[in-house]
Every structure is written in structure tokens, then in C-alpha cells.
Design an enzyme around this catalytic site. Sequence first.
Site: not given
Length: 249
Positions: A65, A108, A111, A131
Site C-alpha cells: 500500500a 497490500g 494481499e 505490516e
Amino acid sequence: MTGVERRLRIERTAERVTATLDRPETRNAIDQAMIDELHALCAELEADPRILILIGADGVFASGADIAQLRDRRAQDARAGINTTAFRRIRDLPMPVIAAVDGYALGGGAELAYAADIRIGTPGVRIGNPETGLGIIAAAGATWRLPQIVGEARAAELLFTGRALTGAEALQWGLLSSLHESEDLLAAAHAIADRIAANDPLATRYTKTALRAAPDAHPAIELELQAELFESPEKHRRMTAFLERRSRR
């Protein structure tokens, strides 16, 4: 998004869409604009189901992210599930999703890859969820998708330590189904899509529906889906063609 720099490069054919994550200056970090474009792509594929291939530009899938945006998000943003909602929508697309993973697929980015039905990669892959080192959790699917893919013990190791798997490790763990050189990765994804596209699209869609169903939905869901397919003209056509080919041997 007229006049705005696009985050996805999209190529379309009758049976598939190839979407390239294209923010090379940030190693394809997933920002709000990319999430918005993924939602728009999902809306297109929900209305007109086709196979989706996801790949990253310049030898990187997605480095994670966008930290500059993530740092400023607050509790209400977490509860909104900004990435979670988009990735869940990708996972729920009617036709199969193939993630072609090269280089970094972290946080992210990992994911997003977990949301695909099929993941292939390269020896240069580095995939994982760091994370907790940034003071957050992997909240866009890793805590429940990763155990389904690699098992609870291995998922726990990855999520607690934050380490990234190499391509060879990801293949050994079943996170990737095959490895290819970087220059061959997209062609390998298209070869898988070709094999899927040769089958009956409705049967493929129903197979995905059954695969994604909750455990307590089985076997009733398969029987109902099969009942519909047994009445399909395409089932009769394909089986007749099979029998005719066999009779000519």
C-alpha cells in the site's frame, strides 16, 4: 478519470482482460486512485465476465500500500476497508483471476495476489506481509486467505515475523503454482488463460462458485449448479462432439 494519470494499463479481448499495475516510480504501490480503478475494472468484469490477468510493470508486482497515504489514515479509514473491499471484489469476480507475480509483492501487494484464484511467479519474487513492523496488521485478507492457501502454521510464521518468501519458497509452500523467468511470465499467464478459455465459460463460472462457497454449502451447491448445467445446450454440444471424436479413433 479523464485527464488524470492512470494507475492501470488495461488490454481487453473477448475472453480476457490483462491489467498491469503501473506506478513504476513507487514500485506499483497501491494508492486510492489505483483502488478506484480496480473497482471500475471489477464493475466491468461483473457485467461482462472474462478472465482477469493481474501483473505489475517493470518487474515488480506491487510493493505494498502507498505508505504516504496509509500513514495519514485514521480509525474510520480502517473500518471502511479501503483495500479490503476492492480485493474482496476481485476475489468474487465470476471468472478466474490469475496473478502473475514478479519482484516485490509485499503488504497490500501480497494481499492483492492472495485474492487471485491462480498465482504464478518468478525466481525473483519476494512476497510477504511486513505490516507489524509498521505498527499495523495485514487487514486486507492475509489473516484469513493466507491460512487457506499455505496452512495456519506457515501463515502464522509469515504474519508474525514479517519475512518475505523467495519465489522458490513460495512455490514449495503452494503460494505460487509455477515459476517462470521474468520475460516469460506474462506468456505463461496467457497460456493458463488459453486453457481456461477453451472450456465452457458457464461451467468455469460455476466451478469458481463452488470453490468459493462456504464449507456448509457443500454438497448441495454442487448438485444445484450441476443440475443447471445438465440442462445446458452447451453441455450436450460438447459431450456430443467428444463422443464423435472418440468414435473416429
